[in-house]
Design an enzyme around this catalytic site. Sequence first.
Site, PDB file in Angstrom:
ATOM      1  N   CYS A   2       0.889  -1.158   0.000  1.00  0.00           N
ATOM      2  CA  CYS A   2       0.000   0.000   0.000  1.00  0.00           C
ATOM      3  C   CYS A   2       0.923   1.203   0.000  1.00  0.00           C
ATOM      4  CB  CYS A   2      -0.842   0.055   1.275  1.00  0.00           C
ATOM      5  SG  CYS A   2      -2.007  -1.285   1.440  1.00  0.00           S
ATOM      6  N   ARG A  27       1.900   0.985  -5.941  1.00  0.00           N
ATOM      7  CA  ARG A  27       1.873   0.135  -4.737  1.00  0.00           C
ATOM      8  C   ARG A  27       0.463  -0.361  -4.408  1.00  0.00           C
ATOM      9  NH1 ARG A  27       6.433   0.512  -1.757  1.00  0.00           N
ATOM     10  NH2 ARG A  27       5.328  -0.263   0.059  1.00  0.00           N
ATOM     11  N   TRP A  74      -3.881  -1.512  -1.453  1.00  0.00           N
ATOM     12  CA  TRP A  74      -3.893  -2.771  -2.206  1.00  0.00           C
ATOM     13  C   TRP A  74      -4.432  -3.778  -1.208  1.00  0.00           C
ATOM     14  CZ3 TRP A  74      -3.558  -4.240  -7.045  1.00  0.00           C
ATOM     15  CH2 TRP A  74      -3.262  -5.560  -7.355  1.00  0.00           C
ATOM     16  N   ASN A 100       0.573   0.122   6.170  1.00  0.00           N
ATOM     17  CA  ASN A 100       0.966  -0.768   5.077  1.00  0.00           C
ATOM     18  C   ASN A 100       1.600  -1.986   5.723  1.00  0.00           C
ATOM     19  OD1 ASN A 100       2.104  -1.955   2.770  1.00  0.00           O
ATOM     20  ND2 ASN A 100       3.927  -0.674   2.929  1.00  0.00           N
ATOM     21  N   GLY A 101       1.071  -3.181   5.443  1.00  0.00           N
ATOM     22  CA  GLY A 101       1.631  -4.394   6.040  1.00  0.00           C
ATOM     23  C   GLY A 101       0.516  -5.307   6.492  1.00  0.00           C
ATOM     24  N   GLU A 485       7.002 -21.429 -20.194  1.00  0.00           N
ATOM     25  CA  GLU A 485       6.901 -20.086 -19.622  1.00  0.00           C
ATOM     26  C   GLU A 485       8.081 -19.222 -20.104  1.00  0.00           C
ATOM     27  OE1 GLU A 485       4.866 -18.210 -18.409  1.00  0.00           O
ATOM     28  OE2 GLU A 485       5.961 -16.678 -17.324  1.00  0.00           O
ATOM     29  N   LYS A 489       7.703 -15.706 -22.244  1.00  0.00           N
ATOM     30  CA  LYS A 489       8.265 -14.431 -21.783  1.00  0.00           C
ATOM     31  C   LYS A 489       9.155 -13.826 -22.865  1.00  0.00           C
ATOM     32  CE  LYS A 489       6.505 -13.882 -19.066  1.00  0.00           C
ATOM     33  NZ  LYS A 489       5.479 -14.146 -18.072  1.00  0.00           N
ATOM     34  N   GLU A 492       7.047 -12.540 -25.803  1.00  0.00           N
ATOM     35  CA  GLU A 492       6.193 -11.433 -25.399  1.00  0.00           C
ATOM     36  C   GLU A 492       6.925 -10.092 -25.398  1.00  0.00           C
ATOM     37  OE1 GLU A 492       4.776 -12.051 -21.416  1.00  0.00           O
ATOM     38  OE2 GLU A 492       3.034 -10.763 -21.689  1.00  0.00           O
ATOM     39  N   HIS A 508      11.315 -36.008 -33.033  1.00  0.00           N
ATOM     40  CA  HIS A 508      10.077 -36.260 -33.774  1.00  0.00           C
ATOM     41  C   HIS A 508       9.711 -35.078 -34.662  1.00  0.00           C
ATOM     42  CE1 HIS A 508       9.574 -39.948 -31.521  1.00  0.00           C
ATOM     43  NE2 HIS A 508       9.909 -39.253 -30.443  1.00  0.00           N
ATOM     44  N   LYS A 607      -2.180  -5.564 -19.964  1.00  0.00           N
ATOM     45  CA  LYS A 607      -1.946  -6.249 -18.695  1.00  0.00           C
ATOM     46  C   LYS A 607      -3.131  -7.122 -18.319  1.00  0.00           C
ATOM     47  CE  LYS A 607       0.247  -7.321 -14.976  1.00  0.00           C
ATOM     48  NZ  LYS A 607       1.234  -8.409 -15.194  1.00  0.00           N
TER      49      LYS A 607
HETATM   50  O1  M6R Z   1      -4.403 -11.723 -15.107  1.00  0.00           O
HETATM   51  P1  M6R Z   1      -4.242 -13.106 -15.590  1.00  0.00           P
HETATM   52  O2  M6R Z   1      -3.284 -13.918 -14.786  1.00  0.00           O
HETATM   53  O3  M6R Z   1      -5.551 -13.839 -15.748  1.00  0.00           O
HETATM   54  O4  M6R Z   1      -3.626 -12.973 -17.048  1.00  0.00           O
HETATM   55  C1  M6R Z   1      -3.447 -14.086 -17.862  1.00  0.00           C
HETATM   56  C2  M6R Z   1      -2.568 -13.772 -19.038  1.00  0.00           C
HETATM   57  O5  M6R Z   1      -3.139 -12.775 -19.833  1.00  0.00           O
HETATM   58  C3  M6R Z   1      -1.172 -13.317 -18.598  1.00  0.00           C
HETATM   59  O6  M6R Z   1      -0.571 -14.256 -17.771  1.00  0.00           O
HETATM   60  C4  M6R Z   1      -0.266 -13.090 -19.819  1.00  0.00           C
HETATM   61  O7  M6R Z   1      -0.010 -14.294 -20.465  1.00  0.00           O
HETATM   62  C5  M6R Z   1       1.026 -12.401 -19.362  1.00  0.00           C
HETATM   63  N1  M6R Z   1       1.158 -11.133 -20.005  1.00  0.00           N
HETATM   64  C6  M6R Z   1       2.260 -13.187 -19.646  1.00  0.00           C
HETATM   65  O8  M6R Z   1       3.380 -12.547 -19.159  1.00  0.00           O
END
Ligand code: M6R
Length: 612
Positions: A2, A27, A74, A100-101, A485, A489, A492, A508, A607
Site C-alpha cells: 500500500c 503500490r 492494495w 501498510n503491512g 513459460e 516471456k 512477449e 520427432h 496487462k
Molecule cells: O491476469 P491473468 O493472470 O488472468 O492474465 C493471464 C494472461 O493474460 C497473462 O498471464 C499473460 O499471459 C502475461 N502477459 C504473460 O506474461
Amino acid sequence: MCGIVGYTGTGKAGSIIIDGLKKLEYRGYDSAGLALQNEGKVVIIKTAGTVAALEKIYRGNCLTAKTGIGHTRWATHGRPTEVNAHPHGGCSDDLAVVHNGIIENYKLLRSWLIEEKDHQFRSETDSEVLAHLIEEYYDGDLLAALRRAIDEVKGSYALAAISAREPGRIVCVRRDSPLVIGLGKSENLVASDIPALLNRTRRVMVLEDGEFASITAEKVEIYDAGGKPVEREILEVNWDLEAAEKGGFAHFMLKEIMEQPVAVRETLRQRIDLPSGKVDLSELAMDTGEISRLKKIHIVACGTAYHAGLLGREIIENIAGIPVDVEVASEFRYRRPLLAEDHLVIVISQSGETADTLAALRLARLRKVKVLAVTNVVGSTIAREADQVLFTWAGPEIAVASTKAYLTQLVALYLLALYLGQVRKDVDPALALDLVKGLLELPAQLEKLLADEKLEKLRAYSNHLACWDNAFFIGRSLDYPVAREGALKLKEISYIHAEAYAAGELKHGPLALIDEGVPVIALVTQKVVLEKSLSNIQEVKTRGGAVFIITRDDFGDLIRQEEAVFTLPPVGDLLAPILSVVPTQLMAYYTALARGSSVDQPRNLAKSVTVE
Ligand code: M6R
C-alpha cells in the site's frame, strides 16, 4: 503493498498528500483516503476508487488543513470497499491511522478491544485494530501511545498516525515495510517511497526497522525501538521522478523480478506451521469431508497463469494424489467439460479479471461445481464470484509480462497441494516436512540467485539471442512447463519467435530446425531425467545449436564444465521450477533490452485481458 503519505507544514496538506499518493499508485490502487487535522477534529475522507476519485471528493470539501496523512490501498484483509479504505479512526473522531503491512494477531487484539474495552469496529481490516489500540493507550502523547500499541502487535507495518489533540504532529513507525522521511523548508513529509516526496524535497532520511519518528513542520525526531534518540544521515536524491517510481530500476519488469523474494515470503506468511510442517489454508471454504471426497481437479487459466497450472497438475498429483486436468480458459469455456459434483475447478488469474477465465468460472458454477480462485487482486471479479479464494500476495504487478505473480501462483499451488494431501492423509509427513522447509528457504535462495555475479552470463547469452529471430526452449518432466513459460516471456517482450518442446520430442520433428548457432535454452533440474536431458542437449549440439543450460549446483561436473551454464542453488526436483524460471525471466528482459523493444508495454498486449 500500500502507499502512505503524510504532510505537515504551511502548505495545503490535502493537495500535497494527494499529489504524493498519485506517485505511489504502483503500490496499490483499489481504494484511497485522507485524514486531515481540521478545526480541532480529524476529518477522514475515503473512497473505494482510485486516488483520482479521492481527489474529486476532496476538491468538493473546503479543507485548508496543514497536517494530514493519506493512503492508497492494495487490499489484503478486507475487500476494497470505502469502509475498508484507510485512514482508520478509533471510536471518536480524534485520531487516524494509515498502515501498510499485515497485523498477524489482529483477531486476538480486536476481540480484546471489543469484549474488554468496549471498542466498536467498522471495517473488516486488520489495520483498524491499530487505531483502536492507540486510542486505548492515548494519554496526551501520541508517540507514547503508538509505542505501547506496537508492543502488542505482531506482523509487518509501516504506520503513520495523527491526533486532533496534537496539531501539526505526525508519528510513525516501521517494521518490514518501508518508510522514508522528506525534509522540506518549514514542512516535513513521510511516505512509503521516495517518488511521493520528490515534488517537495530531495532531502530524505530512511527510517530503519523498529524505529519510531515524530514529525512536525520544524523538527524530525527519530527513536530506536528502545526509545533512544537516533541520529540519521540525510541523503540527497538525484533520481528523476520516473526512475524513482520504478525504485531506481530501469523498468517495472526488472523491479518486479527483483521483488520476487518478498512476494514469495508474503505468500507463505502465516500459512505454514513449524515444527509440525502443517500447512494451514483454513481461509478456504472446504471442509475435511469435501476435501476427502474430491475425485478430480480441473485447472483453468490463460497465458502465464496457465503455465503455473501445468506445474500445478504435477505438484498436486505428486503430493496429494488427486488427478488433475489443465486447460486454457478460452478452450474450456466452449467445450462440454466432464464435470461432476465431487470435482473442483481451480481458476488462476493474476488480475482476477481475465474474460476467458471468468467465463470458465461461471460455466463451472452453472454446472454446480465448486470453484477455487488463485488470484492476486482482492475484490476482483474472479475473487468475488469464486466459492473460495487463495490469494497470492505478490503486490501490484505493473509490467505486462508477469513475473512475481507467476512465482506466487506456484507457491500457492504447492501450499494447496500440501494442504489437500495433509487433510486427505495422502502425503507422507516426512516428505511434507521436507517440502515445507524447502518452501521456507526459497526467499533466501531467490535473493542469492538475484544477486549472483553469474547474471552476467545470462546477459552475454542474451546478446547472442538478440541477433536471432527464432529460439527454442527444451526440458523434460517439471522442466517442460518452465520451458514453455520461458518461451512465452521471450516472445512477449523481445518479439523473437520462441517455442518450447518436451526435450524427448525433438527427434520427432523440431530437430530439423536446429542449425549452426540456433539458440536453444535447456532446463535441466530434474534428477529423474538427468541423463535423458543431457543426451537431448548433445543431439542439439551435434547439429551446431548454441545451447544455454539452466541447471542445479548439485548436478556436478557433468554440466559445470560447459561454458554457457547458469546454476541454481541446491534444490529438490519438486521445488526446482520456482527457481529455474527466474533466469529465463532475466534472459527475456536482457534480450528485449538488447533489441530495444518496449519492455513494460509490449506491442499489441495489455496487462489485463478483459475482452475475448
Ligand atoms: O491476469 P491473468 O493472470 O488472468 O492474465 C493471464 C494472461 O493474460 C497473462 O498471464 C499473460 O499471459 C502475461 N502477459 C504473460 O506474461
